[in-house]
Design a protein around this motif. Structure first.
Motif, PDB file in Angstrom:
ATOM      1  N   ASP A  38       0.832  -1.215   0.000  1.00 16.44           N
ATOM      2  CA  ASP A  38       0.000   0.000   0.000  1.00 16.44           C
ATOM      3  C   ASP A  38       0.862   1.258   0.000  1.00 16.44           C
ATOM      4  O   ASP A  38       0.621   2.194  -0.762  1.00 16.44           O
ATOM      5  N   LEU A  39       1.879   1.293   0.864  1.00 13.40           N
ATOM      6  CA  LEU A  39       2.751   2.472   0.912  1.00 13.40           C
ATOM      7  C   LEU A  39       3.642   2.554  -0.327  1.00 13.40           C
ATOM      8  O   LEU A  39       3.948   3.648  -0.806  1.00 13.40           O
ATOM      9  N   GLY A  40       4.052   1.413  -0.860  1.00 10.95           N
ATOM     10  CA  GLY A  40       4.854   1.407  -2.086  1.00 10.95           C
ATOM     11  C   GLY A  40       4.083   1.993  -3.257  1.00 10.95           C
ATOM     12  O   GLY A  40       4.647   2.672  -4.110  1.00 10.95           O
ATOM     13  N   GLU A  42       2.086   4.377  -3.064  1.00  7.81           N
ATOM     14  CA  GLU A  42       2.100   5.832  -2.874  1.00  7.81           C
ATOM     15  C   GLU A  42       3.493   6.425  -3.072  1.00  7.81           C
ATOM     16  O   GLU A  42       3.696   7.609  -2.848  1.00  7.81           O
ATOM     17  N   GLY A  43       4.477   5.592  -3.432  1.00  8.16           N
ATOM     18  CA  GLY A  43       5.829   6.078  -3.702  1.00  8.16           C
ATOM     19  C   GLY A  43       6.792   5.964  -2.527  1.00  8.16           C
ATOM     20  O   GLY A  43       7.923   6.430  -2.615  1.00  8.16           O
ATOM     21  N   TRP A  44       6.388   5.334  -1.436  1.00 11.61           N
ATOM     22  CA  TRP A  44       7.253   5.203  -0.262  1.00 11.61           C
ATOM     23  C   TRP A  44       8.116   3.951  -0.388  1.00 11.61           C
ATOM     24  O   TRP A  44       7.631   2.881  -0.729  1.00 11.61           O
ATOM     25  N   ASP A  45       9.434   4.082  -0.086  1.00 11.12           N
ATOM     26  CA  ASP A  45      10.369   2.955  -0.063  1.00 11.12           C
ATOM     27  C   ASP A  45      10.625   2.569   1.382  1.00 11.12           C
ATOM     28  O   ASP A  45      10.880   3.432   2.229  1.00 11.12           O
ATOM     29  N   TYR A  46      10.606   1.261   1.664  1.00 12.00           N
ATOM     30  CA  TYR A  46      10.888   0.766   3.004  1.00 12.00           C
ATOM     31  C   TYR A  46      12.367   0.974   3.312  1.00 12.00           C
ATOM     32  O   TYR A  46      13.235   0.671   2.499  1.00 12.00           O
ATOM     33  N   VAL A  47      12.671   1.503   4.503  1.00 14.76           N
ATOM     34  CA  VAL A  47      14.054   1.720   4.910  1.00 14.76           C
ATOM     35  C   VAL A  47      14.451   0.704   5.971  1.00 14.76           C
ATOM     36  O   VAL A  47      15.410  -0.039   5.807  1.00 14.76           O
ATOM     37  N   ARG A  48      13.702   0.657   7.093  1.00 12.02           N
ATOM     38  CA  ARG A  48      14.057  -0.278   8.166  1.00 12.02           C
ATOM     39  C   ARG A  48      12.961  -0.315   9.227  1.00 12.02           C
ATOM     40  O   ARG A  48      12.050   0.503   9.220  1.00 12.02           O
ATOM     41  N   ALA A  49      13.114  -1.274  10.128  1.00  6.48           N
ATOM     42  CA  ALA A  49      12.235  -1.382  11.292  1.00  6.48           C
ATOM     43  C   ALA A  49      13.069  -1.065  12.525  1.00  6.48           C
ATOM     44  O   ALA A  49      14.245  -1.429  12.606  1.00  6.48           O
ATOM     45  N   ASP A  50      12.474  -0.340  13.463  1.00  3.23           N
ATOM     46  CA  ASP A  50      13.169   0.024  14.696  1.00  3.23           C
ATOM     47  C   ASP A  50      12.308  -0.314  15.896  1.00  3.23           C
ATOM     48  O   ASP A  50      11.084  -0.264  15.829  1.00  3.23           O
ATOM     49  N   VAL A  70       8.392   0.338  15.112  1.00  3.44           N
ATOM     50  CA  VAL A  70       7.974   1.225  14.027  1.00  3.44           C
ATOM     51  C   VAL A  70       8.653   0.817  12.729  1.00  3.44           C
ATOM     52  O   VAL A  70       9.713   0.185  12.727  1.00  3.44           O
ATOM     53  N   LEU A  71       8.017   1.183  11.625  1.00  4.44           N
ATOM     54  CA  LEU A  71       8.566   0.969  10.297  1.00  4.44           C
ATOM     55  C   LEU A  71       8.891   2.327   9.692  1.00  4.44           C
ATOM     56  O   LEU A  71       8.082   3.253   9.775  1.00  4.44           O
ATOM     57  N   VAL A  72      10.061   2.439   9.080  1.00  2.00           N
ATOM     58  CA  VAL A  72      10.518   3.698   8.508  1.00  2.00           C
ATOM     59  C   VAL A  72      10.496   3.585   6.984  1.00  2.00           C
ATOM     60  O   VAL A  72      11.040   2.635   6.418  1.00  2.00           O
ATOM     61  N   PHE A  73       9.854   4.563   6.349  1.00  6.19           N
ATOM     62  CA  PHE A  73       9.774   4.637   4.890  1.00  6.19           C
ATOM     63  C   PHE A  73      10.303   5.994   4.447  1.00  6.19           C
ATOM     64  O   PHE A  73      10.290   6.956   5.213  1.00  6.19           O
ATOM     65  N   ARG A  74      10.749   6.071   3.200  1.00  4.20           N
ATOM     66  CA  ARG A  74      11.178   7.360   2.648  1.00  4.20           C
ATOM     67  C   ARG A  74      10.798   7.428   1.181  1.00  4.20           C
ATOM     68  O   ARG A  74      10.587   6.410   0.527  1.00  4.20           O
ATOM     69  N   ARG A  75      10.699   8.669   0.681  1.00  9.50           N
ATOM     70  CA  ARG A  75      10.524   8.886  -0.753  1.00  9.50           C
ATOM     71  C   ARG A  75      11.254  10.161  -1.130  1.00  9.50           C
ATOM     72  O   ARG A  75      11.408  11.073  -0.324  1.00  9.50           O
TER      73      ARG A  75
END
Length: 125
Positions: A38-40, A42-50, A70-75
């Protein structure tokens, strides 16, 4: 220079039920897969889980520390917006759409009785 914006969301705590998905691990993996897809989209790339500590209230006066996953995403931010600082991104509107200030002489003052300025005087004098 490439600039990014980040999104941090809580990791799912439970798996999702689906046909053919039976074990807890498979259900949890399905929940993560659906969230990431779902987030992909929208253009979000998965970075990592913390796993991060979080201080919470416990009663009226005490606190306890829990761990939040938490899950960290970036675009990537488009290059035109990346060149402008974050505070001025809202100012990238068409300046012709805003009316220009009216320039000219100030309005004439209205005649009236203004109080006298200066040190206070006693009426008894």
């Amino acid at each position: 220079m490439q600039r990014f914006e980040f999104k941090v969301i809580p990791a799912p705590r439970r798996g999702e039920k689906a046909r053919g998905v039976k074990t807890t691990e498979e259900r949890f993996a399905l929940a993560l897969t659906n969230l990431m897809n779902d987030l992909g989209a929208e253009g979000w790339d998965y970075v990592r889980a913390d796993s991060l500590p979080c201080e919470e209230r416990a009663g009226f006066t005490s606190t306890k520390t829990t761990v939040q996953n938490v899950l960290v995403f970036r675009r990537a931010i488009p290059s035109a917006a990346a060149e402008a600082p974050a505070s001025s991104r809202l100012l990238l509107q068409d300046p012709a759409a805003t009316p220009a200030p009216r320039l000219g002489p100030a309005d004439a003052p209205v005649a009236g009785t203004a109080p006298a300025l200066g040190p206070a005087k006693l009426d008894a004098e």
